[in-house]
Design an enzyme around this catalytic site. Structure first.
Site, PDB file in Angstrom:
ATOM      1  N   TYR A   7     -17.410  52.785 -11.772  1.00 54.94           N
ATOM      2  CA  TYR A   7     -16.985  52.321 -12.991  1.00 54.94           C
ATOM      3  C   TYR A   7     -15.933  53.347 -13.536  1.00 54.94           C
ATOM      4  O   TYR A   7     -14.850  52.945 -14.230  1.00 54.94           O
ATOM      5  CB  TYR A   7     -18.202  52.211 -14.278  1.00 54.94           C
ATOM      6  CG  TYR A   7     -18.278  50.663 -14.335  1.00 54.94           C
ATOM      7  CD1 TYR A   7     -17.673  49.779 -15.098  1.00 54.94           C
ATOM      8  CD2 TYR A   7     -19.542  50.277 -13.663  1.00 54.94           C
ATOM      9  CE1 TYR A   7     -17.980  48.484 -15.347  1.00 54.94           C
ATOM     10  CE2 TYR A   7     -19.904  48.766 -14.020  1.00 54.94           C
ATOM     11  CZ  TYR A   7     -19.191  47.935 -14.722  1.00 54.94           C
ATOM     12  OH  TYR A   7     -19.379  46.636 -14.822  1.00 54.94           O
ATOM     13  N   ARG A  63     -28.624  37.842 -23.907  1.00 55.95           N
ATOM     14  CA  ARG A  63     -27.957  36.760 -24.626  1.00 55.95           C
ATOM     15  C   ARG A  63     -28.748  35.536 -24.266  1.00 55.95           C
ATOM     16  O   ARG A  63     -28.535  34.467 -25.133  1.00 55.95           O
ATOM     17  CB  ARG A  63     -26.508  36.443 -24.283  1.00 55.95           C
ATOM     18  CG  ARG A  63     -25.534  37.700 -25.006  1.00 55.95           C
ATOM     19  CD  ARG A  63     -24.335  37.799 -24.300  1.00 55.95           C
ATOM     20  NE  ARG A  63     -24.360  38.487 -23.077  1.00 55.95           N
ATOM     21  CZ  ARG A  63     -23.552  38.535 -22.206  1.00 55.95           C
ATOM     22  NH1 ARG A  63     -22.195  38.414 -22.622  1.00 55.95           N
ATOM     23  NH2 ARG A  63     -23.614  39.346 -20.909  1.00 55.95           N
ATOM     24  N   ARG A  84     -32.509  42.619 -17.636  1.00 56.01           N
ATOM     25  CA  ARG A  84     -31.632  41.975 -18.673  1.00 56.01           C
ATOM     26  C   ARG A  84     -32.589  41.060 -19.403  1.00 56.01           C
ATOM     27  O   ARG A  84     -32.010  40.328 -20.127  1.00 56.01           O
ATOM     28  CB  ARG A  84     -30.419  41.053 -18.101  1.00 56.01           C
ATOM     29  CG  ARG A  84     -29.307  41.862 -17.437  1.00 56.01           C
ATOM     30  CD  ARG A  84     -28.578  42.528 -18.634  1.00 56.01           C
ATOM     31  NE  ARG A  84     -27.719  43.588 -18.019  1.00 56.01           N
ATOM     32  CZ  ARG A  84     -26.242  43.180 -17.942  1.00 56.01           C
ATOM     33  NH1 ARG A  84     -25.914  42.282 -18.321  1.00 56.01           N
ATOM     34  NH2 ARG A  84     -25.432  44.302 -17.615  1.00 56.01           N
ATOM     35  N   ARG A 109     -27.086  39.994 -32.584  1.00 53.35           N
ATOM     36  CA  ARG A 109     -25.852  40.293 -31.908  1.00 53.35           C
ATOM     37  C   ARG A 109     -24.554  40.032 -32.952  1.00 53.35           C
ATOM     38  O   ARG A 109     -23.344  40.228 -33.001  1.00 53.35           O
ATOM     39  CB  ARG A 109     -25.642  39.609 -30.553  1.00 53.35           C
ATOM     40  CG  ARG A 109     -24.578  39.977 -29.816  1.00 53.35           C
ATOM     41  CD  ARG A 109     -24.223  41.253 -29.488  1.00 53.35           C
ATOM     42  NE  ARG A 109     -23.134  41.307 -28.531  1.00 53.35           N
ATOM     43  CZ  ARG A 109     -21.693  41.269 -29.038  1.00 53.35           C
ATOM     44  NH1 ARG A 109     -21.603  41.096 -30.177  1.00 53.35           N
ATOM     45  NH2 ARG A 109     -20.702  41.165 -27.884  1.00 53.35           N
ATOM     46  N   ASP A 117     -27.165  50.565 -22.393  1.00 52.55           N
ATOM     47  CA  ASP A 117     -26.534  50.166 -21.183  1.00 52.55           C
ATOM     48  C   ASP A 117     -26.191  51.501 -20.198  1.00 52.55           C
ATOM     49  O   ASP A 117     -26.212  52.773 -20.608  1.00 52.55           O
ATOM     50  CB  ASP A 117     -25.106  49.755 -21.512  1.00 52.55           C
ATOM     51  CG  ASP A 117     -24.394  48.888 -20.650  1.00 52.55           C
ATOM     52  OD1 ASP A 117     -24.799  47.720 -20.484  1.00 52.55           O
ATOM     53  OD2 ASP A 117     -23.517  49.516 -19.945  1.00 52.55           O
TER      54      ASP A 117
HETATM   55  O1  CP3 Z   1     -32.225  45.219 -18.688  1.00 53.81           O
HETATM   56  C1  CP3 Z   1     -32.340  45.170 -20.177  1.00 53.81           C
HETATM   57  O2  CP3 Z   1     -32.750  43.964 -20.962  1.00 53.81           O
HETATM   58  C2  CP3 Z   1     -32.206  46.412 -20.733  1.00 53.81           C
HETATM   59  C3  CP3 Z   1     -30.701  46.476 -21.158  1.00 53.81           C
HETATM   60  C4  CP3 Z   1     -29.437  46.624 -19.897  1.00 53.81           C
HETATM   61  C5  CP3 Z   1     -28.149  46.200 -20.440  1.00 53.81           C
HETATM   62  N1  CP3 Z   1     -27.231  46.469 -19.511  1.00 53.81           N
HETATM   63  C6  CP3 Z   1     -27.816  45.424 -21.515  1.00 53.81           C
HETATM   64  C7  CP3 Z   1     -26.641  44.838 -21.707  1.00 53.81           C
HETATM   65  C8  CP3 Z   1     -29.422  47.237 -18.886  1.00 53.81           C
HETATM   66  C9  CP3 Z   1     -30.471  47.844 -17.945  1.00 53.81           C
HETATM   67  C10 CP3 Z   1     -27.965  47.012 -18.544  1.00 53.81           C
HETATM   68  C11 CP3 Z   1     -27.634  47.781 -17.081  1.00 53.81           C
HETATM   69  C12 CP3 Z   1     -26.157  47.542 -16.715  1.00 53.81           C
HETATM   70  N2  CP3 Z   1     -24.877  47.344 -17.613  1.00 53.81           N
HETATM   71  C13 CP3 Z   1     -25.664  47.186 -15.465  1.00 53.81           C
HETATM   72  C14 CP3 Z   1     -26.548  47.267 -14.372  1.00 53.81           C
HETATM   73  C15 CP3 Z   1     -27.142  46.089 -14.120  1.00 53.81           C
HETATM   74  C16 CP3 Z   1     -27.490  45.303 -12.902  1.00 53.81           C
HETATM   75  O3  CP3 Z   1     -28.087  44.342 -12.883  1.00 53.81           O
HETATM   76  O4  CP3 Z   1     -27.462  45.770 -11.855  1.00 53.81           O
HETATM   77  C17 CP3 Z   1     -24.191  47.349 -15.328  1.00 53.81           C
HETATM   78  C18 CP3 Z   1     -23.192  46.943 -14.107  1.00 53.81           C
HETATM   79  C19 CP3 Z   1     -23.625  47.515 -16.726  1.00 53.81           C
HETATM   80  C20 CP3 Z   1     -22.493  47.437 -17.126  1.00 53.81           C
HETATM   81  C21 CP3 Z   1     -22.206  46.136 -18.257  1.00 53.81           C
HETATM   82  N3  CP3 Z   1     -22.536  46.300 -19.511  1.00 53.81           N
HETATM   83  C22 CP3 Z   1     -21.694  44.770 -17.806  1.00 53.81           C
HETATM   84  C23 CP3 Z   1     -20.911  44.293 -16.757  1.00 53.81           C
HETATM   85  C24 CP3 Z   1     -21.787  44.021 -19.064  1.00 53.81           C
HETATM   86  C25 CP3 Z   1     -21.547  42.715 -19.329  1.00 53.81           C
HETATM   87  C26 CP3 Z   1     -20.398  42.559 -19.863  1.00 53.81           C
HETATM   88  C27 CP3 Z   1     -20.288  40.936 -20.216  1.00 53.81           C
HETATM   89  O5  CP3 Z   1     -19.797  40.540 -21.468  1.00 53.81           O
HETATM   90  O6  CP3 Z   1     -21.117  40.033 -19.575  1.00 53.81           O
HETATM   91  C28 CP3 Z   1     -22.449  44.977 -19.962  1.00 53.81           C
HETATM   92  C29 CP3 Z   1     -22.974  44.657 -21.523  1.00 53.81           C
HETATM   93  C30 CP3 Z   1     -24.281  44.461 -21.641  1.00 53.81           C
HETATM   94  N4  CP3 Z   1     -25.316  45.166 -21.489  1.00 53.81           N
HETATM   95  C31 CP3 Z   1     -24.715  43.287 -22.349  1.00 53.81           C
HETATM   96  C32 CP3 Z   1     -26.413  43.340 -22.367  1.00 53.81           C
HETATM   97  C33 CP3 Z   1     -27.412  42.617 -22.993  1.00 53.81           C
HETATM   98  C34 CP3 Z   1     -24.321  42.022 -22.965  1.00 53.81           C
HETATM   99  C35 CP3 Z   1     -23.516  42.480 -24.312  1.00 53.81           C
HETATM  100  C36 CP3 Z   1     -23.296  41.473 -25.485  1.00 53.81           C
HETATM  101  O7  CP3 Z   1     -24.505  41.110 -26.059  1.00 53.81           O
HETATM  102  O8  CP3 Z   1     -22.374  41.002 -25.553  1.00 53.81           O
END
Ligand code: CP3
Length: 365
Positions: A149, A27, A23, A36, A72
């Protein structure tokens, strides 16, 4: 050209571990929030220029040794025809979850070069923009995690609906998982062709399953996707948080080059379960350590590196960095890894006397 990550994944001698953060494009960075503020998350994923911009931010701002493409895991179910929304405060949701055979037949096969072309374009652009500065990591969700999911329709703590399918309709679950393993494998191969130099599989909900269900419904499909990706010729990392007990089984079944270690498992225990010359380990500082004062972050990072030892270690957090963490503290973690130096004696002892001489000088300015 900083190829520390590739060398560590090949279990070659490196004078310090490479470091990146799950991640890392996210943010906690004001520069991410600025991008964003102008587009929603899914638009950022689908616009290669924006995805590349935030992919590069942590390279410049915190100094990590690898880039991970901004996207994602849920883009795969979306490519299969599911409608994904990501609302502020609610998290990702699918409007019509998979609950029956009829739902399953609605899913379309994934042709990554069509439905996921935007992510492949982002990889190509990112690779060009990086120009060899650090390796580029592609990724996908693992079948069980994606299936959970798709069946739940949203994130959950218990996974009761998804687990109910495993027990009530196992044949349906296997059909869904197998379709996902094919889609994910094909997607990772396409990512490598588009320029990914490493790929990581996120089995993020491994911890929802007990050993028997993990071995029946998660591991075989994780292995199928990982082995397919490996045929594309780049190192594969498998991260299955909550699956620390299964590290050796995961290594054996997937043939992964590296396994992620979460912060529930000690480096010593992870090492006891795996052979450093066969599989590298990635992790595993508790992300909440980044709330500590910088001197404490530094101390704990050094303790972790020492515990993993000099062969086959990629320094990372034990899970993703959280949105309210301070960029300065992320930098303290990265700097603490970068100031580490294995001595010649330690490298020679670990690798045998011939190993350290060459690689130790390479890549050090
Ligand atoms: O690691 C990185 O920087 C690469 C990008 C990445 C994102 N999500 C960006 C993201 C990766 C590799 C993921 C993987 C992901 N997505 C997982 C596995 C993560 C892990 O740590 O095991 C999961 C379960 C998801 C599904 C998902 N997408 C969730 C639960 C969320 C968060 C929702 C929230 O609002 O908290 C997302 C959204 C997301 N994916 C964000 C980012 C940077 C936040 C989006 C935003 O800017 O609002």
């Amino acid at each position: 050209m900083n190829d520390l990550l590739l060398r560590a994944l090949r279990r070659e001698a490196v004078d310090r571990p490479p470091v990146w953060m799950m991640r890392q494009a996210g943010r906690y960075l004001p520069e991410y929030r600025a991008v964003r503020a102008k587009s929603d998350f899914l638009t950022m994923c689908r616009t290669p220029e924006l995805a590349v911009e935030v992919t590069l931010q942590p390279i410049d701002l915190v100094g990590v040794d690898a880039a991970i493409i901004f996207s994602d895991i849920l883009v795969v179910p979306e490519a299969m025809g599911m409608h994904l929304t990501l609302d502020e405060g609610v998290g990702p949701q699918f409007s019509s979850p998979i609950r029956s055979r009829a739902d399953l037949t609605r899913l379309t096969p994934v042709e990554p070069r069509e439905q996921l072309a935007y992510m492949l374009d982002a990889l190509r652009m990112a690779r060009r923009a990086l120009n060899g500065r650090v390796p580029l990591i592609g990724f996908a969700g693992a079948p069980w995690t994606l299936a959970a999911y798709m069946v739940e329709g949203k994130g959950t703590k218990q996974f009761a609906v998804a687990k109910k399918m495993l027990f009530e309709q196992p044949a349906l679950a296997h059909a869904l998982l197998d379709q996902l393993a094919t889609a994910v494998g094909d997607f990772l191969v396409a990512q490598v062709e588009a320029g990914a130099q490493v790929v990581q599989l996120f089995e993020s909900w491994a911890g929802a399953l007990g050993p028997e269900e993990f071995r029946t419904f998660a591991l075989p499909y994780l292995a199928k996707a990982a082995q397919r990706a490996r045929e594309a010729g780049v190192p594969v990392i498998v991260f299955a948080p909550g699956g620390g007990w299964a590290l050796s089984e995961i290594a054996a079944a997937t043939h992964a080059d590296a396994i992620g270690v979460d912060w529930h498992t000690t480096p010593q225990e992870a090492r006891r379960l795996t052979d450093p010359f066969r599989v590298a380990l990635q992790g595993n500082l508790d992300p909440c350590t980044l709330y500590a004062p910088v001197e404490e972050i530094r101390r704990r990072t050094h303790t972790m590196i020492e515990a993993f030892g000099p062969v086959g270690h990629v320094a990372n957090l034990g899970h993703g960095i959280l949105p309210d963490m301070k960029p300065d503290h992320a930098r303290a973690f990265i700097d603490a890894v970068k100031e580490w130096q294995w001595t010649d004696e330690r490298l020679a002892a670990a690798h045998g006397t011939a190993a350290p001489a060459g690689p130790q000088l390479a890549g050090v300015p």
